[in-house]
Design an enzyme around this catalytic site. Structure first.
Site, PDB file in Angstrom:
ATOM      1  N   HIS A   1      -2.345   2.373  -1.165  1.00  0.00           N
ATOM      2  CA  HIS A   1      -3.759   3.394  -0.306  1.00  0.00           C
ATOM      3  C   HIS A   1      -2.640   3.639   1.478  1.00  0.00           C
ATOM      4  O   HIS A   1      -1.811   4.121   1.549  1.00  0.00           O
ATOM      5  CB  HIS A   1      -4.378   2.090   0.531  1.00  0.00           C
TER       6      HIS A   1
HETATM    7  C1  T46 Z   1       0.799  -2.438   3.557  1.00  0.00           C
HETATM    8  C2  T46 Z   1       0.987  -3.417   2.489  1.00  0.00           C
HETATM    9  C3  T46 Z   1       2.758  -3.242   3.099  1.00  0.00           C
HETATM   10  C4  T46 Z   1      -6.761 -10.063   3.975  1.00  0.00           C
HETATM   11  O1  T46 Z   1      -7.634 -10.712   4.173  1.00  0.00           O
HETATM   12  N1  T46 Z   1      -6.205 -10.424   5.123  1.00  0.00           N
HETATM   13  C5  T46 Z   1      -5.037  -9.372   5.630  1.00  0.00           C
HETATM   14  O2  T46 Z   1      -4.575  -8.880   6.476  1.00  0.00           O
HETATM   15  C6  T46 Z   1      -4.303  -8.337   4.805  1.00  0.00           C
HETATM   16  C7  T46 Z   1      -3.469  -7.307   4.775  1.00  0.00           C
HETATM   17  C8  T46 Z   1      -5.079  -7.963   3.494  1.00  0.00           C
HETATM   18  N2  T46 Z   1      -6.344  -8.918   3.103  1.00  0.00           N
HETATM   19  C9  T46 Z   1      -6.647  -9.461   1.619  1.00  0.00           C
HETATM   20  C10 T46 Z   1      -7.035  -7.725   1.230  1.00  0.00           C
HETATM   21  C11 T46 Z   1      -7.546  -8.264   0.144  1.00  0.00           C
HETATM   22  O3  T46 Z   1      -8.586  -8.577  -0.960  1.00  0.00           O
HETATM   23  O4  T46 Z   1      -6.153  -9.524   0.265  1.00  0.00           O
HETATM   24  C12 T46 Z   1      -5.827  -8.705  -0.421  1.00  0.00           C
HETATM   25  C13 T46 Z   1      -4.889  -7.930  -0.542  1.00  0.00           C
HETATM   26  O5  T46 Z   1      -5.000  -7.289   1.371  1.00  0.00           O
HETATM   27  P1  T46 Z   1      -4.104  -5.354   0.855  1.00  0.00           P
HETATM   28  O6  T46 Z   1      -4.477  -4.686  -0.824  1.00  0.00           O
HETATM   29  O7  T46 Z   1      -4.135  -4.593   1.592  1.00  0.00           O
HETATM   30  O8  T46 Z   1      -2.449  -6.055  -0.321  1.00  0.00           O
HETATM   31  P2  T46 Z   1      -1.534  -4.977  -0.206  1.00  0.00           P
HETATM   32  O9  T46 Z   1      -0.224  -6.041  -0.118  1.00  0.00           O
HETATM   33  O10 T46 Z   1      -1.841  -4.132  -1.480  1.00  0.00           O
HETATM   34  O11 T46 Z   1      -1.532  -4.124   1.006  1.00  0.00           O
HETATM   35  C14 T46 Z   1      -0.822  -4.855   2.067  1.00  0.00           C
HETATM   36  C15 T46 Z   1      -1.775  -4.117   3.209  1.00  0.00           C
HETATM   37  O12 T46 Z   1      -2.821  -3.570   3.142  1.00  0.00           O
HETATM   38  C16 T46 Z   1      -0.784  -2.613   3.369  1.00  0.00           C
HETATM   39  O13 T46 Z   1      -1.216  -2.024   5.047  1.00  0.00           O
HETATM   40  O14 T46 Z   1       1.500  -1.623   3.988  1.00  0.00           O
HETATM   41  O15 T46 Z   1       1.013  -4.775   2.656  1.00  0.00           O
END
Ligand code: T46
Length: 142
Positions: free
Chosen positions: A58
């Site tokens: 993303h």
């Molecule tokens: C990036 C990589 C390295 C939260 O509730 N709070 C938070 O601060 C975050 C980051 C996520 N969430 C929840 C939202 C989703 O339900 O955790 C779930 C997974 O989140 P996300 O799809 O964002 O996770 P990653 O690991 O794919 O991505 C994250 C960051 O969003 C992104 O900017 O660079 O980690």
């Protein structure tokens, strides 16, 4: 890095973090608006990542982040719609500063890897582009 320095939309760069060498073990520290061009509003980390997993996939509309491999290693695939690069992070004294408007995917996590993230904004699902074509359309509309 001075407090005036910022990371422009659609760009990324690797930065050297300070190291305090010590026979007891090294120490690295990061201060908001000194080592990163934003106030650090949120800290989160990825850990216990199973082999073969991918994270990210993303882009963010406004969020700026610093990614650090505080343990182990992983690859960060970066893409701003024009240029792309894969950065292998493997040392806890390098930070990858990623501006808004950069599609990122993280894979090739080593066993025991920990990906520390320092973020400029609170979590907000509305800040995400999770569809690559939508991301490209947003870029083309400036
Ligand atoms: C990036 C990589 C390295 C939260 O509730 N709070 C938070 O601060 C975050 C980051 C996520 N969430 C929840 C939202 C989703 O339900 O955790 C779930 C997974 O989140 P996300 O799809 O964002 O996770 P990653 O690991 O794919 O991505 C994250 C960051 O969003 C992104 O900017 O660079 O980690």
């Amino acid at each position: 890095m001075s407090s005036e320095t910022s990371v422009r939309v659609g760009t990324w760069r690797l930065i050297d973090l300070p190291i305090i060498p010590d026979q007891r073990g090294n120490l690295t520290f990061i201060e908001g608006r000194r080592h990163v061009p934003f106030d650090i509003v949120r800290v989160y980390y990825l850990y216990d990542v199973p082999g073969g997993s991918e994270r990210g996939g993303h882009a963010h509309k406004a969020l700026q982040q610093l990614l650090i491999a505080v343990a182990g290693s992983f690859d960060v695939h970066l893409d701003n719609g024009r240029d792309s690069q894969v950065v292998h992070l493997a040392r806890s004294y390098y930070g990858l500063l990623i501006g808004a408007g950069v599609w990122r995917k993280i894979d090739n996590f080593s066993s025991g890897a920990v990906c520390l993230n320092l973020a400029s904004l609170p979590y907000d699902e509305a800040d995400y582009y999770r569809d690559y074509d939508e991301f490209l359309r947003a870029l083309s509309h400036g």
